[in-house]
Design a protein around this motif. Structure first.
Motif, short mmCIF file in Angstrom:
data_model
loop_
_atom_site.label_atom_id
_atom_site.label_comp_id
_atom_site.label_asym_id
_atom_site.label_seq_id
_atom_site.Cartn_x
_atom_site.Cartn_y
_atom_site.Cartn_z
N ILE A 21 0.87 -1.18 0.00
CA ILE A 21 0.00 0.00 0.00
C ILE A 21 0.91 1.23 0.00
O ILE A 21 1.75 1.39 0.88
CB ILE A 21 -0.93 0.00 1.23
CG1 ILE A 21 -1.85 -1.22 1.19
CG2 ILE A 21 -1.74 1.30 1.29
CD1 ILE A 21 -2.70 -1.40 2.43
N THR A 22 0.74 2.07 -1.00
CA THR A 22 1.60 3.23 -1.19
C THR A 22 0.79 4.51 -1.00
O THR A 22 -0.32 4.63 -1.51
CB THR A 22 2.20 3.21 -2.61
OG1 THR A 22 2.83 1.95 -2.82
CG2 THR A 22 3.22 4.30 -2.81
N ASN A 23 1.38 5.47 -0.28
CA ASN A 23 0.66 6.72 -0.06
C ASN A 23 0.77 7.64 -1.28
O ASN A 23 1.59 7.42 -2.17
CB ASN A 23 1.14 7.42 1.22
CG ASN A 23 2.58 7.84 1.15
OD1 ASN A 23 3.02 8.41 0.16
ND2 ASN A 23 3.33 7.57 2.20
N VAL A 24 -0.07 8.66 -1.32
CA VAL A 24 -0.16 9.56 -2.48
C VAL A 24 1.16 10.26 -2.75
O VAL A 24 1.57 10.38 -3.91
CB VAL A 24 -1.29 10.60 -2.27
CG1 VAL A 24 -1.30 11.63 -3.38
CG2 VAL A 24 -2.64 9.90 -2.18
N GLU A 25 1.86 10.69 -1.71
CA GLU A 25 3.13 11.39 -1.90
C GLU A 25 4.15 10.48 -2.59
O GLU A 25 4.86 10.91 -3.50
CB GLU A 25 3.68 11.90 -0.57
CG GLU A 25 2.85 12.98 0.08
CD GLU A 25 1.64 12.44 0.85
OE1 GLU A 25 1.61 11.22 1.18
OE2 GLU A 25 0.72 13.23 1.09
N ASP A 26 4.21 9.23 -2.14
CA ASP A 26 5.15 8.29 -2.75
C ASP A 26 4.77 8.01 -4.20
O ASP A 26 5.65 7.88 -5.06
CB ASP A 26 5.21 6.99 -1.96
CG ASP A 26 5.95 7.14 -0.63
OD1 ASP A 26 6.64 8.16 -0.44
OD2 ASP A 26 5.83 6.23 0.21
N ILE A 27 3.49 7.91 -4.48
CA ILE A 27 3.05 7.66 -5.85
C ILE A 27 3.46 8.81 -6.76
O ILE A 27 3.96 8.59 -7.86
CB ILE A 27 1.53 7.41 -5.91
CG1 ILE A 27 1.20 6.08 -5.26
CG2 ILE A 27 1.02 7.45 -7.36
CD1 ILE A 27 -0.27 5.80 -5.11
N ASN A 28 3.27 10.03 -6.29
CA ASN A 28 3.67 11.19 -7.08
C ASN A 28 5.17 11.17 -7.37
O ASN A 28 5.60 11.46 -8.49
CB ASN A 28 3.27 12.49 -6.38
CG ASN A 28 1.77 12.70 -6.38
OD1 ASN A 28 1.05 12.17 -7.23
ND2 ASN A 28 1.28 13.46 -5.42
N ILE A 30 7.11 8.49 -7.45
CA ILE A 30 7.35 7.37 -8.37
C ILE A 30 7.00 7.77 -9.81
O ILE A 30 7.75 7.48 -10.74
CB ILE A 30 6.54 6.13 -7.93
CG1 ILE A 30 7.10 5.59 -6.62
CG2 ILE A 30 6.51 5.07 -9.02
CD1 ILE A 30 6.18 4.61 -5.91
N VAL A 31 5.89 8.45 -9.99
CA VAL A 31 5.47 8.87 -11.33
C VAL A 31 6.49 9.84 -11.93
O VAL A 31 6.89 9.71 -13.09
CB VAL A 31 4.06 9.50 -11.30
CG1 VAL A 31 3.74 10.20 -12.62
CG2 VAL A 31 3.01 8.45 -10.98
N GLU A 32 6.95 10.80 -11.14
CA GLU A 32 7.93 11.77 -11.64
C GLU A 32 9.24 11.09 -12.01
O GLU A 32 9.83 11.39 -13.05
CB GLU A 32 8.15 12.89 -10.62
CG GLU A 32 6.95 13.81 -10.46
CD GLU A 32 6.45 14.38 -11.79
OE1 GLU A 32 7.27 14.85 -12.60
OE2 GLU A 32 5.23 14.34 -12.03
N LYS A 33 9.71 10.17 -11.17
CA LYS A 33 10.94 9.46 -11.47
C LYS A 33 10.78 8.59 -12.71
O LYS A 33 11.71 8.44 -13.51
CB LYS A 33 11.38 8.61 -10.28
CG LYS A 33 11.93 9.44 -9.14
CD LYS A 33 12.41 8.57 -8.00
CE LYS A 33 13.03 9.42 -6.90
NZ LYS A 33 13.59 8.58 -5.82
N SER A 34 9.59 8.03 -12.89
CA SER A 34 9.31 7.21 -14.07
C SER A 34 9.37 8.04 -15.35
O SER A 34 9.87 7.59 -16.38
CB SER A 34 7.94 6.55 -13.95
OG SER A 34 7.91 5.68 -12.86
N LYS A 35 8.86 9.26 -15.27
CA LYS A 35 8.89 10.15 -16.44
C LYS A 35 10.33 10.47 -16.84
O LYS A 35 10.67 10.47 -18.03
CB LYS A 35 8.12 11.44 -16.15
CG LYS A 35 6.63 11.24 -16.09
CD LYS A 35 5.94 12.56 -15.75
CE LYS A 35 4.44 12.40 -15.65
NZ LYS A 35 3.77 13.66 -15.29
N VAL A 36 11.18 10.72 -15.85
CA VAL A 36 12.60 10.99 -16.11
C VAL A 36 13.27 9.76 -16.72
O VAL A 36 14.00 9.86 -17.70
CB VAL A 36 13.32 11.44 -14.82
CG1 VAL A 36 14.83 11.52 -15.03
CG2 VAL A 36 12.78 12.78 -14.34
N ALA A 37 13.00 8.60 -16.13
CA ALA A 37 13.58 7.36 -16.63
C ALA A 37 13.14 7.07 -18.07
O ALA A 37 13.94 6.62 -18.90
CB ALA A 37 13.21 6.20 -15.71
#
Length: 67
Positions: A21-28, A30-37
């Motif tokens: 279970i991941t909180n909203v801050e961590d999801i945000n 993760i999404v930003e790091k994924s965009k960079v990757a």
């Protein structure tokens, strides 16, 4: 401490796995790091990307039943 959600087979309630279970801050984050990757991955030639994916598949296939 990490919390997990159990995933169960609806037919027999057998435990299939657990999902973090991941909180909203961590999801945000993760999404930003994924965009960079993705931008970096996009620049890698297709032949090299294929080599990475084949190597990953070679490591995952022997573990398929455990995963």
């Amino acid at each position: 401490m990490n919390e997990f959600l159990e995933s169960r087979n609806p037919v027999n309630q057998e435990l299939v796995g657990k999902v973090l279970i991941t909180n909203v801050e961590d999801i945000n984050t993760i999404v930003e790091k994924s965009k960079v990757a993705q931008k970096k991955w996009k620049k890698i030639p297709i032949d090299e990307r294929i080599q990475y994916l084949v190597k990953a598949a070679e490591q995952l296939i022997p573990e398929i039943n455990r995963l």
